[in-house]
Design an enzyme around this catalytic site. Structure first.
Site, mmCIF file in Angstrom:
data_model
loop_
_atom_site.group_PDB
_atom_site.id
_atom_site.type_symbol
_atom_site.label_atom_id
_atom_site.label_comp_id
_atom_site.label_asym_id
_atom_site.label_seq_id
_atom_site.Cartn_x
_atom_site.Cartn_y
_atom_site.Cartn_z
ATOM 1 N N TYR A 131 0.870 -1.177 0.000
ATOM 2 C CA TYR A 131 0.000 0.000 0.000
ATOM 3 C C TYR A 131 0.902 1.220 0.000
ATOM 4 C CZ TYR A 131 -3.418 3.505 1.363
ATOM 5 O OH TYR A 131 -4.207 4.644 1.402
ATOM 6 N N ASP A 181 -1.912 -1.563 -4.154
ATOM 7 C CA ASP A 181 -2.302 -0.211 -4.528
ATOM 8 C C ASP A 181 -1.041 0.636 -4.630
ATOM 9 O OD1 ASP A 181 -3.288 2.336 -4.778
ATOM 10 O OD2 ASP A 181 -4.517 2.283 -2.959
ATOM 11 N N HIS A 284 -12.022 0.547 -4.591
ATOM 12 C CA HIS A 284 -11.193 -0.248 -5.502
ATOM 13 C C HIS A 284 -11.919 -1.566 -5.786
ATOM 14 C CE1 HIS A 284 -7.223 1.904 -4.679
ATOM 15 N NE2 HIS A 284 -7.984 2.332 -3.682
#
Length: 297
Positions: A131, A181, A284
């Protein structure tokens, strides 16, 4: 082997929206999660079904947190801190060795729950969940340089870590896959409104150049783009606001980056975009790929 990544934007909220049913139907063998936003002791019982969960929740309550779900307990775990742990499907702790990653730039983020990687017990594969900080649009946005500099520091460290993990995995007879991500859209194909976002965080020239340096035929392959070279998207993030989802005005910022030999074994990859706004599990959608691991040598 079916492998997916999913920024859940809070696992407890995603569970209420249908996370369990979605992934049960998807039949994934490995799932990388980001923005779990939950300490292990606060996780609802049975949240991950039959999966073993390797987790770095970070120390910031209600923020960040990365995990990797696997069918078997992993053989080894590596994290920015040594507090990452593995829990069994019944929630009990499992004794899996944890190694702290030594990386000068990433050390500043060690308590934020942004990176964890596992060696699978049932396949010659090392899998990481990432992340990446969102950053900021400096110098186009006032008072944003600190956030911009933090992201740039993370990117410097991450580039070295990806190279180190790929090489170390290869020495152990494993391929390497980093998912998650990245908070960067690489090219004009990767966001709908690229013309109006050229001074926005996530599409700054230096961020895109960083991905240019990571992705190459001999280093890491963008699996989705490799299988869909001419397609706009497929996007993986849409704002909750307005008509972004309805109009498919999205960004592709969730990636599978695979070592070259593994990427050659990818037979399919897709964004599992929900059918309607009301059916969304998160801002997402999951990104899933099929890998024919029997072809690894």
């Amino acid at each position: 082997m079916r492998i997916g990544t999913h920024n859940v934007n809070g696992i407890r909220a995603a569970l209420r929206r249908g996370f369990t049913d979605f992934w049960a139907d998807a039949g994934a063998d490995v799932i990388a999660l980001q923005e779990v936003r939950c300490q292990v002791e606060d996780l609802p019982a049975g949240a991950f079904g039959a999966y073993h969960a390797t987790w770095d929740a970070g120390q910031k309550a209600g923020r960040n947190g990365v995990a990797v779900l696997t069918r078997q307990a992993p053989a080894r775990v590596r994290a920015l801190d040594d507090v990452a742990h593995t829990v069994s499907p019944d929630g009990s702790p499992e004794q899996v060795p944890v190694t702290r990653i030594v990386n000068r730039d990433l050390a500043a983020f060690r308590d934020e729950g942004r990176y964890v990687e596992v060696d699978l017990a049932d396949a010659p594969l090392r899998v990481a969940s990432l992340y990446l900080p969102k950053g900021a649009a400096w110098p186009y946005e006032e008072n944003s340089k600190d956030k911009y500099d933090r992201k740039m520091r993370f990117l410097r460290g991450l580039a070295r870590q990806i190279t180190a993990s790929r090489r170390e995995a290869a020495q152990d007879g494993r391929e390497f896959l980093i998912m998650g991500d990245f908070n960067i859209a690489h090219t004009k194909q990767d966001l709908k409104n690229w013309r109006t976002n050229q001074k926005s965080e996530g599409f700054l020239p230096e961020e895109r150049e960083w991905l240019d340096g990571v992705i190459s035929p001999r280093r890491m392959i963008d699996v989705v783009r490799n299988l869909h070279p001419d397609q706009d998207g497929p996007y993986s993030w849409w704002s909750w606001r307005g008509q972004a989802f309805t109009n498919d005005s999205g960004w592709r910022i969730d990636y599978h980056l695979a070592s070259p030999n593994l990427a050659r074994q990818a037979s399919a990859a897709w964004s599992a975009r929900e059918d309607s706004y009301d059916a969304r599990l998160s801002d997402h959608c999951p990104v899933i790929a099929e890998y024919e691991l029997d072809g690894l040598s």
